[in-house]
Design an enzyme around this catalytic site. Structure first.
Site, PDB file in Angstrom:
ATOM      1  N   MET A 141      -3.932   2.970   5.638  1.00 10.38           N
ATOM      2  CA  MET A 141      -4.032   1.650   6.282  1.00 10.38           C
ATOM      3  C   MET A 141      -4.552   1.894   7.688  1.00 10.38           C
ATOM      4  SD  MET A 141      -0.439   0.254   4.771  1.00 10.38           S
ATOM      5  CE  MET A 141       0.065   1.914   4.357  1.00 10.38           C
ATOM      6  N   SER A 173       7.805   5.111  -2.008  1.00 14.51           N
ATOM      7  CA  SER A 173       7.132   5.138  -0.705  1.00 14.51           C
ATOM      8  C   SER A 173       8.069   5.767   0.307  1.00 14.51           C
ATOM      9  CB  SER A 173       6.770   3.729  -0.263  1.00 14.51           C
ATOM     10  OG  SER A 173       6.524   3.744   1.126  1.00 14.51           O
ATOM     11  N   ASP A 223       1.930  -2.638  -4.757  1.00 12.60           N
ATOM     12  CA  ASP A 223       2.641  -2.147  -3.575  1.00 12.60           C
ATOM     13  C   ASP A 223       3.127  -3.312  -2.718  1.00 12.60           C
ATOM     14  OD1 ASP A 223       3.541  -0.679  -1.411  1.00 12.60           O
ATOM     15  OD2 ASP A 223       1.563   0.089  -0.840  1.00 12.60           O
ATOM     16  N   MET A 236      -0.461   4.649   8.671  1.00  9.98           N
ATOM     17  CA  MET A 236      -0.784   3.463   9.493  1.00  9.98           C
ATOM     18  C   MET A 236      -1.198   3.899  10.891  1.00  9.98           C
ATOM     19  SD  MET A 236       2.318   0.937   8.401  1.00  9.98           S
ATOM     20  CE  MET A 236       2.914   0.851   6.702  1.00  9.98           C
ATOM     21  N   HIS A 275      -1.991   6.338   0.933  1.00  8.92           N
ATOM     22  CA  HIS A 275      -2.459   4.960   1.154  1.00  8.92           C
ATOM     23  C   HIS A 275      -2.865   4.845   2.620  1.00  8.92           C
ATOM     24  CE1 HIS A 275      -1.076   0.425   1.248  1.00  8.92           C
ATOM     25  NE2 HIS A 275      -2.361   0.565   1.496  1.00  8.92           N
ATOM     26  N   MET A 295      -2.060  -5.065  -3.035  1.00 11.20           N
ATOM     27  CA  MET A 295      -0.923  -5.283  -2.134  1.00 11.20           C
ATOM     28  C   MET A 295      -0.256  -6.609  -2.489  1.00 11.20           C
ATOM     29  SD  MET A 295      -0.855  -2.632  -0.217  1.00 11.20           S
ATOM     30  CE  MET A 295       0.583  -3.178   0.732  1.00 11.20           C
ATOM     31  N   HIS A 353       4.339   8.303  -2.677  1.00 13.43           N
ATOM     32  CA  HIS A 353       3.436   7.365  -1.988  1.00 13.43           C
ATOM     33  C   HIS A 353       3.582   7.554  -0.480  1.00 13.43           C
ATOM     34  CE1 HIS A 353       1.034   3.654  -1.819  1.00 13.43           C
ATOM     35  NE2 HIS A 353       1.806   3.290  -0.806  1.00 13.43           N
ATOM     36  N   ASP A 397       2.403   6.356   3.165  1.00 16.77           N
ATOM     37  CA  ASP A 397       1.818   5.213   3.881  1.00 16.77           C
ATOM     38  C   ASP A 397       1.350   5.619   5.268  1.00 16.77           C
ATOM     39  OD1 ASP A 397       2.035   2.938   2.098  1.00 16.77           O
ATOM     40  OD2 ASP A 397       4.191   3.241   2.230  1.00 16.77           O
TER      41      ASP A 397
HETATM   42  C1  DX5 Z   1       3.507  -1.560   3.175  1.00 14.82           C
HETATM   43  C2  DX5 Z   1       3.383  -0.218   2.489  1.00 14.82           C
HETATM   44  C3  DX5 Z   1       4.294  -0.083   1.340  1.00 14.82           C
HETATM   45  C4  DX5 Z   1       5.757  -0.155   1.699  1.00 14.82           C
HETATM   46  C5  DX5 Z   1       6.480  -0.722   0.546  1.00 14.82           C
HETATM   47  O1  DX5 Z   1       2.580  -1.657   4.182  1.00 14.82           O
HETATM   48  O2  DX5 Z   1       2.067  -0.020   2.017  1.00 14.82           O
HETATM   49  O3  DX5 Z   1       4.018   1.075   0.560  1.00 14.82           O
HETATM   50  O4  DX5 Z   1       6.319   1.080   2.045  1.00 14.82           O
HETATM   51  O5  DX5 Z   1       7.789  -0.955   0.911  1.00 14.82           O
HETATM   52  P1  DX5 Z   1       8.736  -1.920   0.060  1.00 14.82           P
HETATM   53  O6  DX5 Z   1       8.802  -1.366  -1.329  1.00 14.82           O
HETATM   54  O7  DX5 Z   1      10.026  -1.842   0.801  1.00 14.82           O
HETATM   55  O8  DX5 Z   1       8.107  -3.292   0.090  1.00 14.82           O
HETATM   56 ZN    ZN Z   2       1.681   1.657   0.544  1.00  7.95          ZN
END
Ligand code: DX5
Ligand code: ZN
Length: 217
Positions: free
Chosen positions: A67, A7, A173, A36, A65, A135, A32, A34
Protein backbone atom coordinates in the site's frame (compact mmCIF):
# COMPACT_ATOMS: atom_id res chain seq x y z
CA UNK A 1 -10.21 -25.72 0.64
CA UNK A 2 -10.26 -21.97 1.35
CA UNK A 3 -6.82 -20.55 2.07
CA UNK A 4 -6.36 -18.39 5.16
CA UNK A 5 -3.80 -15.57 5.20
CA UNK A 6 -3.31 -14.09 8.69
CA UNK A 7 -2.32 -10.40 8.48
CA UNK A 8 0.58 -9.75 10.83
CA UNK A 9 -0.56 -6.12 11.10
CA UNK A 10 -2.57 -7.25 14.14
CA UNK A 11 0.21 -9.46 15.58
CA UNK A 12 2.34 -8.56 18.61
CA UNK A 13 5.44 -7.10 16.96
CA UNK A 14 7.50 -7.60 20.11
CA UNK A 15 7.26 -11.35 19.41
CA UNK A 16 6.59 -11.46 15.70
CA UNK A 17 8.49 -14.70 15.06
CA UNK A 18 6.49 -16.62 17.65
CA UNK A 19 3.24 -15.14 16.34
CA UNK A 20 4.01 -16.35 12.82
CA UNK A 21 5.04 -19.82 14.01
CA UNK A 22 1.80 -20.06 15.96
CA UNK A 23 -0.44 -19.31 12.96
CA UNK A 24 1.64 -21.62 10.76
CA UNK A 25 1.06 -24.44 13.27
CA UNK A 26 -2.62 -23.48 13.40
CA UNK A 27 -3.06 -24.14 9.68
CA UNK A 28 -2.48 -20.79 7.95
CA UNK A 29 -1.67 -20.92 4.23
CA UNK A 30 0.07 -17.56 3.65
CA UNK A 31 1.56 -14.87 5.88
CA UNK A 32 -0.03 -11.57 4.79
CA UNK A 33 2.40 -8.66 5.13
CA UNK A 34 0.83 -5.18 5.02
CA UNK A 35 3.29 -2.57 3.79
CA UNK A 36 2.17 1.07 4.28
CA UNK A 37 4.10 4.22 3.44
CA UNK A 38 2.18 7.08 5.07
CA UNK A 39 1.40 8.50 1.60
CA UNK A 40 -0.85 6.07 -0.25
CA UNK A 41 -2.47 5.28 3.10
CA UNK A 42 -2.41 7.27 6.36
CA UNK A 43 -0.24 4.79 8.27
CA UNK A 44 3.35 3.50 8.25
CA UNK A 45 4.07 -0.16 8.94
CA UNK A 46 6.52 -2.70 7.57
CA UNK A 47 9.58 -2.40 5.32
CA UNK A 48 11.58 -5.00 3.41
CA UNK A 49 13.86 -5.69 6.41
CA UNK A 50 10.95 -7.33 8.21
CA UNK A 51 10.30 -9.57 5.20
CA UNK A 52 13.97 -10.60 5.21
CA UNK A 53 13.80 -11.32 8.95
CA UNK A 54 10.67 -13.50 8.88
CA UNK A 55 11.28 -15.46 5.67
CA UNK A 56 13.79 -17.88 7.31
CA UNK A 57 11.54 -18.65 10.28
CA UNK A 58 8.49 -19.90 8.33
CA UNK A 59 7.70 -22.31 5.52
CA UNK A 60 4.64 -20.29 4.56
CA UNK A 61 4.72 -18.07 1.45
CA UNK A 62 4.89 -14.35 2.23
CA UNK A 63 1.95 -12.53 0.61
CA UNK A 64 3.18 -8.94 0.49
CA UNK A 65 0.47 -6.29 0.08
CA UNK A 66 2.09 -3.01 -1.01
CA UNK A 67 0.00 0.00 0.00
CA UNK A 68 2.65 2.42 -1.21
CA UNK A 69 3.26 5.01 -3.89
CA UNK A 70 5.93 4.29 -6.53
CA UNK A 71 5.95 0.53 -5.86
CA UNK A 72 8.43 -0.09 -8.73
CA UNK A 73 11.20 1.46 -6.62
CA UNK A 74 10.73 -1.04 -3.77
CA UNK A 75 9.72 -4.23 -5.63
CA UNK A 76 13.35 -5.48 -6.02
CA UNK A 77 13.86 -5.27 -2.23
CA UNK A 78 10.58 -6.97 -1.31
CA UNK A 79 11.18 -9.64 -3.98
CA UNK A 80 13.97 -11.11 -1.83
CA UNK A 81 11.46 -12.46 0.69
CA UNK A 82 8.03 -12.39 -1.02
CA UNK A 83 6.28 -15.24 -2.84
CA UNK A 84 3.44 -12.95 -3.93
CA UNK A 85 3.54 -9.16 -4.29
CA UNK A 86 0.30 -7.27 -4.79
CA UNK A 87 0.17 -3.67 -5.97
CA UNK A 88 -2.75 -1.25 -5.96
CA UNK A 89 -4.18 -0.28 -9.34
CA UNK A 90 -4.75 3.17 -7.81
CA UNK A 91 -1.00 3.56 -7.11
CA UNK A 92 0.36 2.35 -10.47
CA UNK A 93 0.68 4.65 -13.46
CA UNK A 94 1.88 1.83 -15.74
CA UNK A 95 0.17 -1.20 -14.26
CA UNK A 96 1.24 -3.85 -16.82
CA UNK A 97 4.85 -2.75 -16.46
CA UNK A 98 4.73 -3.01 -12.67
CA UNK A 99 3.16 -6.48 -12.75
CA UNK A 100 5.76 -7.63 -15.29
CA UNK A 101 8.51 -6.19 -13.07
CA UNK A 102 7.27 -8.33 -10.16
CA UNK A 103 7.29 -11.45 -12.36
CA UNK A 104 10.76 -10.65 -13.67
CA UNK A 105 12.00 -11.05 -10.08
CA UNK A 106 10.53 -14.56 -9.88
CA UNK A 107 7.63 -13.45 -7.67
CA UNK A 108 3.91 -13.99 -8.37
CA UNK A 109 2.23 -10.68 -9.27
CA UNK A 110 -1.14 -9.67 -7.87
CA UNK A 111 -3.31 -6.60 -8.36
CA UNK A 112 -5.45 -4.92 -5.67
CA UNK A 113 -8.36 -2.50 -5.83
CA UNK A 114 -9.96 -0.38 -3.12
CA UNK A 115 -13.68 -0.73 -2.33
CA UNK A 116 -14.46 2.41 -4.39
CA UNK A 117 -12.66 1.23 -7.53
CA UNK A 118 -14.75 -0.64 -10.12
CA UNK A 119 -13.78 -4.15 -11.23
CA UNK A 120 -13.44 -2.83 -14.82
CA UNK A 121 -10.27 -0.97 -13.75
CA UNK A 122 -8.33 -4.26 -13.58
CA UNK A 123 -9.99 -6.22 -16.39
CA UNK A 124 -7.15 -5.34 -18.83
CA UNK A 125 -4.51 -6.90 -16.54
CA UNK A 126 -6.27 -10.11 -15.50
CA UNK A 127 -4.11 -12.09 -17.94
CA UNK A 128 -0.97 -10.79 -16.16
CA UNK A 129 -1.73 -11.79 -12.58
CA UNK A 130 -1.59 -14.83 -10.30
CA UNK A 131 -3.86 -13.17 -7.75
CA UNK A 132 -6.57 -10.50 -7.56
CA UNK A 133 -7.00 -8.89 -4.15
CA UNK A 134 -10.30 -7.13 -3.48
CA UNK A 135 -10.27 -4.77 -0.50
CA UNK A 136 -13.40 -4.92 1.65
CA UNK A 137 -12.20 -1.96 3.76
CA UNK A 138 -10.35 1.20 2.76
CA UNK A 139 -6.72 0.24 3.39
CA UNK A 140 -4.70 1.72 6.21
CA UNK A 141 -5.72 0.00 9.41
CA UNK A 142 -6.72 -3.35 10.86
CA UNK A 143 -10.00 -3.88 12.69
CA UNK A 144 -12.34 -2.01 10.31
CA UNK A 145 -15.81 -3.21 9.27
CA UNK A 146 -16.41 -5.28 6.12
CA UNK A 147 -17.94 -3.21 3.30
CA UNK A 148 -20.57 -5.56 1.91
CA UNK A 149 -21.10 -3.51 -1.28
CA UNK A 150 -17.84 -5.08 -2.56
CA UNK A 151 -19.40 -8.56 -2.71
CA UNK A 152 -20.80 -8.23 -6.28
CA UNK A 153 -17.25 -7.39 -7.44
CA UNK A 154 -16.05 -10.79 -6.17
CA UNK A 155 -18.68 -12.50 -8.33
CA UNK A 156 -17.80 -10.28 -11.31
CA UNK A 157 -14.07 -11.07 -11.13
CA UNK A 158 -14.84 -14.79 -10.71
CA UNK A 159 -17.13 -14.68 -13.76
CA UNK A 160 -14.43 -13.00 -15.89
CA UNK A 161 -11.91 -15.58 -14.70
CA UNK A 162 -14.18 -18.36 -16.01
CA UNK A 163 -15.01 -16.57 -19.28
CA UNK A 164 -11.34 -15.83 -19.96
CA UNK A 165 -10.14 -19.31 -18.95
CA UNK A 166 -7.75 -17.89 -16.32
CA UNK A 167 -6.72 -19.38 -12.98
CA UNK A 168 -5.62 -16.52 -10.70
CA UNK A 169 -6.66 -16.70 -7.05
CA UNK A 170 -9.21 -14.25 -5.64
CA UNK A 171 -8.26 -12.91 -2.22
CA UNK A 172 -10.38 -10.76 0.10
CA UNK A 173 -8.91 -8.35 2.66
CA UNK A 174 -10.60 -6.30 5.36
CA UNK A 175 -13.14 -7.10 8.05
CA UNK A 176 -13.06 -10.83 7.33
CA UNK A 177 -14.25 -12.90 10.28
CA UNK A 178 -16.44 -15.92 10.98
CA UNK A 179 -19.54 -13.87 10.03
CA UNK A 180 -18.30 -12.36 6.76
CA UNK A 181 -16.18 -15.25 5.39
CA UNK A 182 -19.13 -17.23 3.99
CA UNK A 183 -20.39 -14.57 1.59
CA UNK A 184 -16.85 -14.11 0.21
CA UNK A 185 -16.32 -17.75 -0.69
CA UNK A 186 -19.93 -18.18 -1.88
CA UNK A 187 -19.14 -15.50 -4.48
CA UNK A 188 -15.82 -16.98 -5.61
CA UNK A 189 -13.07 -16.04 -3.12
CA UNK A 190 -10.21 -18.54 -2.66
CA UNK A 191 -8.04 -16.76 -0.07
CA UNK A 192 -9.21 -14.84 3.00
CA UNK A 193 -6.96 -12.36 4.80
CA UNK A 194 -7.77 -11.89 8.48
CA UNK A 195 -5.86 -9.75 10.96
CA UNK A 196 -7.85 -8.86 14.05
CA UNK A 197 -10.14 -11.91 13.77
CA UNK A 198 -7.06 -14.12 14.27
CA UNK A 199 -4.43 -12.19 16.23
CA UNK A 200 -6.88 -10.57 18.66
CA UNK A 201 -7.96 -14.04 19.78
CA UNK A 202 -5.96 -16.00 22.34
CA UNK A 203 -6.62 -19.31 20.56
CA UNK A 204 -5.37 -18.75 17.00
CA UNK A 205 -6.18 -22.28 15.86
CA UNK A 206 -9.77 -21.92 16.97
CA UNK A 207 -9.98 -18.53 15.22
CA UNK A 208 -8.63 -19.93 11.92
CA UNK A 209 -10.88 -22.99 12.15
CA UNK A 210 -13.97 -20.81 12.73
CA UNK A 211 -13.23 -18.63 9.68
CA UNK A 212 -12.55 -21.70 7.54
CA UNK A 213 -15.70 -23.42 8.72
CA UNK A 214 -17.76 -20.33 7.79
CA UNK A 215 -15.94 -20.14 4.44
CA UNK A 216 -16.73 -23.76 3.58
CA UNK A 217 -20.47 -23.38 4.22
C1 DX5 B 1 -5.83 -3.10 5.76
C2 DX5 B 1 -4.90 -4.27 5.54
C3 DX5 B 1 -5.45 -5.54 6.02
C4 DX5 B 1 -5.71 -5.58 7.51
C5 DX5 B 1 -6.84 -6.48 7.76
O1 DX5 B 1 -5.29 -1.96 5.22
O2 DX5 B 1 -4.61 -4.42 4.16
O3 DX5 B 1 -4.69 -6.67 5.61
O4 DX5 B 1 -4.60 -5.99 8.27
O5 DX5 B 1 -7.20 -6.40 9.09
P1 DX5 B 1 -8.62 -6.92 9.61
O6 DX5 B 1 -8.71 -8.38 9.26
O7 DX5 B 1 -8.54 -6.66 11.07
O8 DX5 B 1 -9.67 -6.11 8.90
ZN1 ZN C 1 -3.64 -6.35 3.46
Amino acid sequence: MTKIAPSILSADFAKLGEEIKEVEKAGADYVHVDVMDGHFVPNITIGPLIGDAIKPITNLPLDVHLMIENPDVYIPQFAKSASIITVHQEACVHLHRTLQLIRSHGVKPGVVINPGTPAEAIKPVLTEVDLVLLMTVNPGFGGQSFIKEVVPKIAQIAAWRDEMGLSFEIEIDGGVNEETAAVCTANGADVLVAGSAIFNQSDRKKAIDLIRKSAEK
